[in-house]
Design a protein around this motif. Structure first.
Motif: not given
Length: 171
Positions: A60-65, A70-77
């Motif tokens: 779960r922690e790995a999935v959340v991380a 992924d969310a940060e990458e989407i925001v950067r894109n």
């Protein structure tokens, strides 16, 4: 709840419920070995369930991380795409401004050429008018001479009252 744990708990309940009752008591006689074996199996199933739960929590922690990454990458894109769109808009705006400058320069140049052409035509028409006036004056003098009046001799020269005739009107 884990189905394996539920199954083992159910077998343990059945073993206690099916145990022989002691007369005049709520106590029961159970097979110790059978009951201990069921408790041992239940303990193993619970331990396995806890290990799986720990693994899921770790995952779960790995999935959340990973989700955060992924969310940060989407925001950067998204920011990069926004900058590209803004840049494209700026390029379009600059192109429009440049096109307006070129159009205005073309209009100024066309107006200057039109002005120059008008001045040239005006000068040529003024020269032609002067030539026509001189010719008309010569015609009038010639007619006056023929009709008997005298306005000054035409003689052999082409100078009439200080006016020089163009080559094609000379005799």
């Amino acid at each position: 709840m884990n189905p394996e744990i539920e199954t083992r708990l159910e077998r343990l309940r059945e073993a206690v419920q099916s145990a022989r009752s002691m007369p005049m008591s709520s106590s029961a006689v159970v097979n110790r070995a059978e009951l201990l074996e069921l408790i041992e199996e239940l303990g193993e199933a619970v331990s396995t369930g806890f290990r799986e739960a720990d693994a899921v929590l770790g995952d779960r922690e790995a999935v959340v991380a990973q989700g955060r990454a992924d969310a940060e990458e989407i925001v950067r894109n998204a920011h990069a795409e926004r900058e590209k769109l803004v840049s494209d808009t700026d390029v379009y705006r600059l192109a429009q401004e440049r096109a307006e400058e070129v159009r205005a320069a073309g209009e100024r140049e066309a107006a200057a050429l039109r002005q120059e052409t008008d001045e040239y035509v005006e000068a040529k028409l003024a020269n032609f008018e002067l030539t026509l006036e001189k010719t008309l004056d010569l015609v009038r003098r010639g007619r006056a001479r023929l009709s008997g009046g005298h306005m000054g001799g035409l003689g052999d020269d082409t100078d009439v009252g200080g006016i020089v005739l163009p080559d094609h009107l000379e005799r």
